[in-house]
Design an enzyme around this catalytic site. Structure first.
Site, PDB file in Angstrom:
ATOM      1  N   GLY A 208      45.285 -42.108  14.744  1.00  0.00           N
ATOM      2  CA  GLY A 208      46.453 -42.745  15.369  1.00  0.00           C
ATOM      3  C   GLY A 208      47.737 -42.377  14.663  1.00  0.00           C
ATOM      4  O   GLY A 208      47.772 -41.435  13.874  1.00  0.00           O
ATOM      5  N   ASN A 209      48.811 -43.097  14.970  1.00  0.00           N
ATOM      6  CA  ASN A 209      50.077 -42.865  14.280  1.00  0.00           C
ATOM      7  C   ASN A 209      50.798 -44.192  14.091  1.00  0.00           C
ATOM      8  O   ASN A 209      50.319 -45.241  14.542  1.00  0.00           O
ATOM      9  CB  ASN A 209      50.933 -41.843  15.052  1.00  0.00           C
ATOM     10  N   ARG A 210      51.924 -44.145  13.421  1.00  0.00           N
ATOM     11  CA  ARG A 210      52.585 -45.374  12.983  1.00  0.00           C
ATOM     12  C   ARG A 210      53.561 -45.970  14.002  1.00  0.00           C
ATOM     13  O   ARG A 210      54.276 -46.904  13.690  1.00  0.00           O
ATOM     14  CB  ARG A 210      53.362 -45.110  11.689  1.00  0.00           C
ATOM     15  N   SER A 211      53.628 -45.420  15.205  1.00  0.00           N
ATOM     16  CA  SER A 211      54.623 -45.920  16.164  1.00  0.00           C
ATOM     17  C   SER A 211      54.317 -47.361  16.580  1.00  0.00           C
ATOM     18  O   SER A 211      53.195 -47.683  16.965  1.00  0.00           O
ATOM     19  CB  SER A 211      54.646 -45.012  17.399  1.00  0.00           C
TER      20      SER A 211
END
Ligand SMILES: Cc1cc2nc3c(=O)[nH]c(=O)nc-3n(C[C@H](O)[C@H](O)[C@H](O)COP(=O)(O)O)c2cc1C
Length: 400
Positions: A208-211
């Site tokens: 995933g990512n931090r958005s």
């Protein structure tokens, strides 16, 4: 400076208690609020509550304090009138110009922006009479917030729920800030993607990512306040649904692509604020991948995800559809942004610098909006809503 004067009209729906929270938001942020409940609203929440929370007298009829002609003065002096919850009945009365109590008189005398936040059972909301009344009010310039979908009175669920009071407050704040300006996205359908995709490795793990989705939600909220019909494709966010916005939850990049392309079919503009994974694991393990004491872990093989921004830009669903991308860069921000704009073929690219503690999850942002025509619009450090307003200014100008 004088405090902005808000009239909070409360009509007789079960959601009247939620208007207490809306009232608090206004008073705590420096607004002078006069609550005007209908007689039916007082069956749900008493006059003492409205009076104590607002610090002002409360009346439902035109016959109190007649020497002050409140049936005219309250509306005339308001900077904003918001009716929340708005019953089917009050929408009908407002659409037809009836004036048989203090709230309906106030709605006729107000020359400021008016916001209605309807709440009712799905059948009442979908009835052609209600829909025509809503269309009439919108045609005359009122902002009518779409009800949310969810639990209604009793055992029923469906469309008709009052949106989160905090989100109604955000709509009102934006409408107040815009004052008498025309809602320039009225009649437009815009699609916004927000959040970050998750690409599963097995049933419990993902890449995933931090958005957080905050920038996309700010875009959705501001577009709604400017009159647009908004579809928000939200990937793995944990934020309240913006009032009046159609939220489509998704998980992976492939799901996000499907949802965005479907919504974009009749959209005037698509803004891709979501952080979409460029790659996903080539294989998905149906069971949890186990740790084996005597073996090194298997490497993760990645495959490319579809390039949604490039696809949207190359195959516009409608002539003149405006496509906006976001570029989150960690270094060489502007140079990388210019190259990306060219590569993707979109109309605008919002370029911002990101890092572990920069931009992601924050309330503020700082960016440059690059235009395909060579234009550059810097947006100084400030609330994500300010960047959102700049994006919609450019989109509205492009749409003409
Ligand atoms: C328990 C209860 C809940 C109600 N909830 C709603 C509602 O959510 N929305 C609505 O439009 N009407 C609702 N009604 C009906 C309105 O109260 C009724 O139409 C009333 O005449 C509205 O008056 P007003 O618009 O002057 O406030 C409800 C009535 C009752 C008894």
């Amino acid at each position: 400076m004088d405090k902005p004067k808000v009239v909070l009209g409360v009509s007789g729906g079960i959601a009247a208690y939620k208007a207490c929270e809306l009232l608090r938001r206004f008073t705590e942020s420096g607004h002078e609020v006069r609550v005007v409940p209908t007689a039916s609203a007082l069956h749900f929440v008493g006059a003492a509550t409205w009076s104590a929370l607002s610090g002002n007298p409360v009346a439902t009829e035109v016959w109190d304090d007649v020497h002050e002609v409140p049936h005219v003065r309250i509306g005339q002096h308001a900077d904003l009138v918001v009716v929340a919850p708005a019953t089917a009945d009050i929408l009908a009365k407002a659409a037809h110009g009836l004036a048989d109590d203090l709230l309906t008189n106030t709605l006729l005398t107000a020359r400021c922006p008016v916001v209605f936040a309807p709440a009712m059972h799905t059948e009442m909301w979908e009835h052609p009479a209600t829909q025509e009344n809503v269309a009439t009010l919108r045609r005359r310039g009122a902002v009518v917030v779409e009800p949310a979908v969810g639990r209604l009175t009793g055992v029923d669920t469906g469309k008709g729920r009052l949106p989160d009071p905090g989100e109604i407050f955000e709509v009102c704040r934006r409408v107040l800030a815009r004052g008498a300006e025309e809602p320039d996205l009225e009649g437009r359908h815009v699609v916004v993607s927000a959040g970050g995709t998750r690409e599963p490795l097995d049933p419990v793990r993902f890449l995933g990512n931090r958005s957080s989705g905050k920038q996309g939600y700010a875009l959705a909220r501001t577009a709604a306040a400017r009159g647009a019909r908004v579809t928000l494709v939200a990937a793995n966010t944990a934020l309240p649904d913006p009032a009046g916005v159609d939220v489509v939850p998704v998980g992976t990049a492939v799901e996000l692509r499907e949802a965005v392309l479907r919504a974009a079919a009749d959209a005037d503009a698509v803004v891709m604020a979501a952080a979409v994974a460029d790659f996903r694991p080539a294989a998905y393990a149906a069971g949890k991948i186990k740790k084996k004491d005597d073996q090194e872990p298997e490497p993760i093989v990645l495959v490319r995800n579809p390039d949604i921004l490039a696809e949207l830009s190359a195959h516009r669903a409608r002539p003149g559809q405006v496509v906006v991308g976001f570029a989150a860069e960690t270094d060489d921000v502007l140079a990388n942004g210019r190259a990306k704009l060219k590569r993707k073929g979109c109309d605008f690219l919002v370029v911002n610098e990101v890092g572990e503690s920069k931009t992601f999850g924050a309330e503020e942002n700082e960016a440059v909006v690059l235009g395909a025509d060579g234009g550059e619009t810097p947006v100084p450090h400030g609330p994500k809503e300010e960047l959102a307003e700049t994006v919609w200014d450019l989109v509205a100008e492009r749409l003409g």
